[in-house]
Design a protein around this motif. Structure first.
Motif, PDB file in Angstrom:
ATOM      1  N   MET A   1       0.838  -1.200   0.000  1.00  0.00           N
ATOM      2  CA  MET A   1       0.000   0.000   0.000  1.00  0.00           C
ATOM      3  C   MET A   1       0.868   1.243   0.000  1.00  0.00           C
ATOM      4  SD  MET A   1      -3.062  -0.805   2.701  1.00  0.00           S
ATOM      5  CE  MET A   1      -4.361  -1.999   2.323  1.00  0.00           C
ATOM      6  N   ILE A   2       0.421   2.256  -0.720  1.00  0.00           N
ATOM      7  CA  ILE A   2       1.111   3.543  -0.761  1.00  0.00           C
ATOM      8  C   ILE A   2       0.190   4.602  -0.162  1.00  0.00           C
ATOM      9  CG2 ILE A   2       1.900   5.392  -2.271  1.00  0.00           C
ATOM     10  CD1 ILE A   2       3.273   3.476  -3.964  1.00  0.00           C
ATOM     11  N   PHE A   3       0.712   5.344   0.807  1.00  0.00           N
ATOM     12  CA  PHE A   3      -0.024   6.415   1.464  1.00  0.00           C
ATOM     13  C   PHE A   3       0.644   7.743   1.118  1.00  0.00           C
ATOM     14  CE2 PHE A   3      -0.831   2.619   3.850  1.00  0.00           C
ATOM     15  CZ  PHE A   3      -2.152   2.718   4.267  1.00  0.00           C
ATOM     16  N   LYS A   4      -0.191   8.728   0.815  1.00  0.00           N
ATOM     17  CA  LYS A   4       0.335  10.052   0.482  1.00  0.00           C
ATOM     18  C   LYS A   4      -0.112  11.060   1.533  1.00  0.00           C
ATOM     19  CE  LYS A   4       0.924   8.963  -4.399  1.00  0.00           C
ATOM     20  NZ  LYS A   4       0.664   9.335  -5.809  1.00  0.00           N
ATOM     21  N   GLU A   5      -0.848  12.108   1.144  1.00  0.00           N
ATOM     22  CA  GLU A   5      -1.218  13.118   2.126  1.00  0.00           C
ATOM     23  C   GLU A   5      -2.271  12.638   3.124  1.00  0.00           C
ATOM     24  OE1 GLU A   5       0.406  15.570  -1.316  1.00  0.00           O
ATOM     25  OE2 GLU A   5      -0.739  13.733  -1.051  1.00  0.00           O
ATOM     26  N   HIS A   6      -3.066  11.628   2.765  1.00  0.00           N
ATOM     27  CA  HIS A   6      -4.129  11.141   3.648  1.00  0.00           C
ATOM     28  C   HIS A   6      -3.726   9.776   4.196  1.00  0.00           C
ATOM     29  CE1 HIS A   6      -6.255  13.851   0.716  1.00  0.00           C
ATOM     30  NE2 HIS A   6      -6.662  14.367   1.872  1.00  0.00           N
ATOM     31  N   ILE A   7      -3.595   9.671   5.514  1.00  0.00           N
ATOM     32  CA  ILE A   7      -3.138   8.426   6.121  1.00  0.00           C
ATOM     33  C   ILE A   7      -4.297   7.497   6.480  1.00  0.00           C
ATOM     34  CG2 ILE A   7      -1.126   9.609   7.049  1.00  0.00           C
ATOM     35  CD1 ILE A   7      -2.445   9.469   9.810  1.00  0.00           C
ATOM     36  N   ASP A   8      -5.537   7.978   6.359  1.00  0.00           N
ATOM     37  CA  ASP A   8      -6.669   7.122   6.695  1.00  0.00           C
ATOM     38  C   ASP A   8      -7.017   6.156   5.573  1.00  0.00           C
ATOM     39  OD1 ASP A   8      -7.365   9.267   5.115  1.00  0.00           O
ATOM     40  OD2 ASP A   8      -9.429   9.345   5.843  1.00  0.00           O
ATOM     41  N   ARG A   9      -6.534   6.420   4.377  1.00  0.00           N
ATOM     42  CA  ARG A   9      -6.798   5.537   3.233  1.00  0.00           C
ATOM     43  C   ARG A   9      -5.581   5.535   2.319  1.00  0.00           C
ATOM     44  NH1 ARG A   9      -9.520  10.308   2.402  1.00  0.00           N
ATOM     45  NH2 ARG A   9      -9.129  11.374   0.418  1.00  0.00           N
ATOM     46  N   PRO A  10      -5.268   4.387   1.734  1.00  0.00           N
ATOM     47  CA  PRO A  10      -4.106   4.325   0.824  1.00  0.00           C
ATOM     48  C   PRO A  10      -4.413   4.990  -0.503  1.00  0.00           C
ATOM     49  CG  PRO A  10      -5.181   2.189   0.921  1.00  0.00           C
ATOM     50  CD  PRO A  10      -5.880   3.060   1.938  1.00  0.00           C
ATOM     51  N   ALA A  11      -3.403   5.558  -1.110  1.00  0.00           N
ATOM     52  CA  ALA A  11      -3.562   6.152  -2.435  1.00  0.00           C
ATOM     53  C   ALA A  11      -3.578   5.099  -3.521  1.00  0.00           C
ATOM     54  CB  ALA A  11      -2.444   7.160  -2.698  1.00  0.00           C
ATOM     55  N   ASP A  12      -2.923   3.945  -3.292  1.00  0.00           N
ATOM     56  CA  ASP A  12      -2.901   2.867  -4.279  1.00  0.00           C
ATOM     57  C   ASP A  12      -2.542   1.576  -3.558  1.00  0.00           C
ATOM     58  OD1 ASP A  12      -3.145   1.616  -6.679  1.00  0.00           O
ATOM     59  OD2 ASP A  12      -1.585   2.763  -7.711  1.00  0.00           O
ATOM     60  N   VAL A  13      -3.035   0.435  -4.107  1.00  0.00           N
ATOM     61  CA  VAL A  13      -2.837  -0.868  -3.480  1.00  0.00           C
ATOM     62  C   VAL A  13      -2.539  -1.892  -4.566  1.00  0.00           C
ATOM     63  CG1 VAL A  13      -3.843  -2.668  -2.020  1.00  0.00           C
ATOM     64  CG2 VAL A  13      -4.479  -0.283  -1.655  1.00  0.00           C
ATOM     65  N   VAL A  14      -1.663  -2.859  -4.241  1.00  0.00           N
ATOM     66  CA  VAL A  14      -1.420  -3.981  -5.122  1.00  0.00           C
ATOM     67  C   VAL A  14      -1.302  -5.238  -4.260  1.00  0.00           C
ATOM     68  CG1 VAL A  14       1.090  -3.667  -5.124  1.00  0.00           C
ATOM     69  CG2 VAL A  14       0.010  -4.902  -6.985  1.00  0.00           C
ATOM     70  N   GLN A  15      -1.931  -6.325  -4.720  1.00  0.00           N
ATOM     71  CA  GLN A  15      -1.879  -7.612  -4.034  1.00  0.00           C
ATOM     72  C   GLN A  15      -1.507  -8.691  -5.028  1.00  0.00           C
ATOM     73  OE1 GLN A  15      -5.684  -8.276  -2.143  1.00  0.00           O
ATOM     74  NE2 GLN A  15      -4.995  -7.423  -0.195  1.00  0.00           N
ATOM     75  N   ALA A  16      -0.693  -9.638  -4.595  1.00  0.00           N
ATOM     76  CA  ALA A  16      -0.293 -10.758  -5.450  1.00  0.00           C
ATOM     77  C   ALA A  16       0.231 -11.869  -4.566  1.00  0.00           C
ATOM     78  CB  ALA A  16       0.780 -10.335  -6.454  1.00  0.00           C
ATOM     79  N   ARG A  17      -0.057 -13.095  -4.936  1.00  0.00           N
ATOM     80  CA  ARG A  17       0.414 -14.231  -4.148  1.00  0.00           C
ATOM     81  C   ARG A  17       1.938 -14.335  -4.168  1.00  0.00           C
ATOM     82  NH1 ARG A  17      -3.099 -17.637  -2.066  1.00  0.00           N
ATOM     83  NH2 ARG A  17      -5.278 -17.553  -2.727  1.00  0.00           N
TER      84      ARG A  17
END
Length: 776
Positions: A322-338
């Motif tokens: 997860m990448i967090f930018k100015e808002h820490i309550d929600r991620p700016a982008d997410v990636v999931q992979a096994r």
């Protein structure tokens, strides 16, 4: 028994004939097109001509690379008298001369002309039969200096030094192949150096035997000293990386970690995985992106991470980034992979390297976020909020951030800057207008060139973040898409200050720690050759210490033997001593002479002024031609005058018209200043070396290089005439000329005095040579 004896006898008789045919496979004389009686000058001339013709960057023929390698190999053999004699006598074109000659001598005892050809016995030691998996990792000196060393600031390299006839190299080959493939897939760099064909690079790396394994990171070399097994090599590469790349994150510190984006001006990355230790892939990724992102690792199987996993709805069985930018309550982008792959992570991170509204804290960041336009189709505009730090300006910033999130486009970048941290930048755009004092402002700008020229337009009123301000800015951006001339104002801005750069004392402290660590490692692992610089330093310090103590002891004893003077005599003596000490201190700061002695370096005084120069002495040589002699000598005398007080420095000049070949031979060892043998171009013989300055250490066989100042560089004014009346005591040949030609010539030596200071500090790069060439 008879048939067997007959077969052995037949084999023995056939061996000389089979061996005699083998040497014809590679003939360096035929490759370079020269005769066996050719001189070194003819061989070098033929090599330069063929190297220019068959260089892979110039010649697009499919076989150009192989041809170029053959040319380089042939020149390496014929340019070395020992190798050339060995080839002429035995036909040996390889690098394992000592072993090959020993084999020749042994077989010559049995039969004159008997030749040992390893191809007949299928020995796998020849470089042409080595493992093909190493070929894509082979390093050459220029490739290492120009590409590998700069790339080591993004990823660590594991490098193997090997050679022909190396039994230990074959022993470690299976482990090396497995580890190289694994580490390369994770993002580490792999390199192989063949010590026979790249002896210069092997010597540069400090490899005195084969096989040698070493690591390279941030341009620093570390040797591998343990058993060559898979786990040891993986741990070695992991230990090369800094220890603070990835922070361990739990429920207690995740809010503090994500909130640090305001302090370090970076997006923050959280890696969720069920591995108890941080995987090497994540560490290598964090090292590659450490200038742009901050990394944290969450071990989801650890007690104390339940709140964190629940807060962001993490699947504990699947690695998540997860990448967090100015808002820490929600991620700016997410990636999931096994199974996280390097390519997947690189694609994900490269799209999220900056905050939504990044703060311009350095010139590098400004250049990346606001690049110079290259064409009308590649226009990039920056919307800059000039504000200050504090609660008073928080509302204006939040409104600007909301506007940026809703209006992100590929051609627009939204950034902000603190006016009090970058006052010159703010002044160039706002000109200290009264309506902006103590308030925020918004400016739309476009960089026109790398010299600081920009076109811009500022909002007429201060930015308060109101709806009216949003509509005005949106209207200007719509006009900008159809009317590029909207940015009617132009100015030149200075480079931004690096706000996040560490203090000098911090940098010095870390440098001292690195040096102590290197010394500690050398004490336990390095051989005597690698230990010599450290031992020399220790013995020098001890010699100075004990010498000072002994001198002080003798001086104290002599003082006690003297009778104490009377009061008047004591006052007079003390005054004389003070005057003498002041005079001595003053004399140490000024040159001993009122002029600069600059002698021409010729074949007559070459040996005494360089080859046999006393230890600790250096000859600073100016390169000039007949047409530039007078102006360059005048400027050279002015630049080095303040350094003539040092008795260890000698000053000379060298005529380029007479000794160009000597200079070009020397510059081949300065890899970042002149092309090395495999980088010649068609303008090789036309290069202008006037204005180059070489500091030659004749005893230790190295030199430092000063390259001329180019007229377009910052820091000097082309065409300014120096005032030579200020230093009338400096002897110059002829009157100073203020013509445009002499001005540009003199400007070549701009900043030479700063280079001289670094020379005396010992901080300049040194280029070592095997021996000083003759000055014909």
């Amino acid at each position: 028994m008879e048939p067997r004896r007959a077969g052995c006898l037949l084999l023995f008789l056939l061996l000389p004939a089979l061996g005699a045919a083998a040497p014809g496979e590679f003939d360096p004389y035929r490759v370079l097109g020269v005769g066996r009686s050719s001189s070194q000058a003819d061989i070098k001339k033929a090599y330069k001509r063929l190297a220019r013709e068959w260089h892979p960057d110039k010649n697009k023929d499919p076989g150009a690379e192989d041809k170029f390698i053959q040319i380089s190999k042939a020149y390496e053999i014929l340019s070395n008298e020992e190798k050339r004699a060995n080839f002429d006598r035995y036909g040996d074109a390889g690098e394992s001369q000592g072993f090959a000659q020993q084999q020749h001598r042994q077989f010559h005892r049995f039969h004159d002309g008997f030749y040992f050809d390893e191809s007949f016995f299928h020995f796998p030691f020849n470089s042409e039969r080595r493992d093909t998996s190493d070929e894509k990792y082979l390093l050459h000196f220029s490739h290492y200096i120009n590409e590998i060393v700069p790339d080591s600031f993004k990823k660590p390299y594991l490098i193997k030094i090997t050679s022909d006839w190396c039994f230990s190299c074959i022993h470690i080959e299976p482990v090396w192949k497995e580890v190289a493939q694994e580490l390369e897939a994770l993002g580490a760099g792999i390199g192989v150096v063949h010590a026979g064909y790249e002896r210069r690079l092997a010597h540069h790396l400090g490899a005195h035997s084969t096989p040698t394994l070493l690591g390279l990171i941030n341009g620093k070399i570390t040797f591998f000293h343990n058993a060559v097994v898979r786990e040891n090599l993986r741990q070695f590469v992991e230990n090369l990386l800094p220890g603070n790349l990835v922070e361990k994150i739990t429920d207690k510190n995740y809010i503090r970690f994500l909130s640090d984006w305001k302090k370090d001006n970076k997006p923050h990355v959280l890696l969720f995985d069920h591995m108890p230790v941080v995987p090497l892939l994540y560490k290598l990724t964090a090292f590659a992106y450490r200038d742009y992102l901050s990394f944290g690792y969450v071990y989801v199987g650890l007690r104390g991470t339940e709140e964190l996993s629940s807060q962001y709805n993490i699947n504990v069985y699947t690695p998540t980034m997860m990448i967090f930018k100015e808002h820490i309550d929600r991620p700016a982008d997410v990636v999931q992979a096994r199974e996280m792959k390097k390519q997947l992570i690189d694609d994900f991170l490269s799209q999220n390297k900056f905050l939504m509204v990044a703060r311009l804290t350095s010139q590098r960041l400004f250049q990346e976020l606001c690049p110079v336009k290259k064409s009308h189709r590649q226009r990039k505009h920056c919307v800059v909020l000039l504000t200050r730090e504090g609660e008073k300006f928080a509302e204006a910033y939040e409104a600007f951030l909301t506007f940026a999130v809703a209006n992100t486009k590929d051609t627009l970048k939204f950034v902000h800057i603190y006016s009090d941290q970058q006052p010159e930048f703010a002044h160039a755009l706002l000109m200290d207008e009264e309506k902006y004092h103590g308030r925020s402002a918004v400016v739309i700008l476009e960089r026109r060139n790398n010299a600081g020229k920009i076109a811009y337009k500022a909002l007429e009123e201060a930015w308060q973040g109101s709806k009216e301000d949003n509509f005005i800015l949106l209207d200007l951006l719509d006009q900008l898409r159809t009317d590029p001339g909207l940015l009617s104002s132009e100015t030149v801005v200075a480079d931004l200050n690096d706000e996040l750069a560490p203090m000098f004392l911090v940098r010095w402290f870390y440098s001292a720690l690195d040096y102590i660590s290197d010394c500690w490692d050398s004490l336990f692992h390095s051989n005597w050759r690698e230990m010599m610089p450290l031992l020399s330093l220790l013995f020098s310090a001890l010699f100075i210490l004990f010498g000072t103590v002994i001198v002080q002891a003798f001086s104290d004893s002599s003082d006690t033997r003297d009778s104490p003077p009377s009061g008047k005599e004591e006052t007079t003596t003390r005054t004389e001593k003070n005057d003498a000490s002041f005079s001595k201190e003053s004399n140490s700061r000024i040159p001993k002479k009122g002029f600069v002695e600059v002698t021409e370096l010729t074949d007559i005084n070459y040996t005494s002024n360089l080859v046999r120069l006393r230890p600790g002495h250096m000859n600073v040589v100016l390169i000039l031609s007949n047409s530039t002699k007078t102006p360059l000598l005048q400027k050279f005398a002015l630049e080095v005058y303040t350094f003539t007080g040092s008795s260890s420095l000698h000053f000379s000049f060298l005529s380029l018209d007479k000794h160009r070949e000597w200079l070009e031979y020397l510059l081949e060892f300065a890899q970042d200043a002149a092309p090395i043998p495999n980088q010649y171009d068609k303008h090789f013989l036309e290069r202008d070396y006037t204005g180059y300055v070489l500091a030659l250490n004749g005893h230790k066989k190295y030199f430092c290089l000063f390259k001329p100042h180019r007229s377009g560089d910052e820091g000097g004014t082309v065409g300014s005439c120096e005032d030579y009346d200020a230093l009338q005591h400096v002897e110059a040949r002829g009157k100073p000329s203020c013509s445009p030609g002499s001005r540009s010539i003199k400007n070549k030596l701009h900043k030479l005095s700063f280079w001289m200071e670094r020379l005396l500090e010992g901080s300049l790069q040194r280029f070592y040579i095997p021996s000083w060439p003759a000055l014909d």
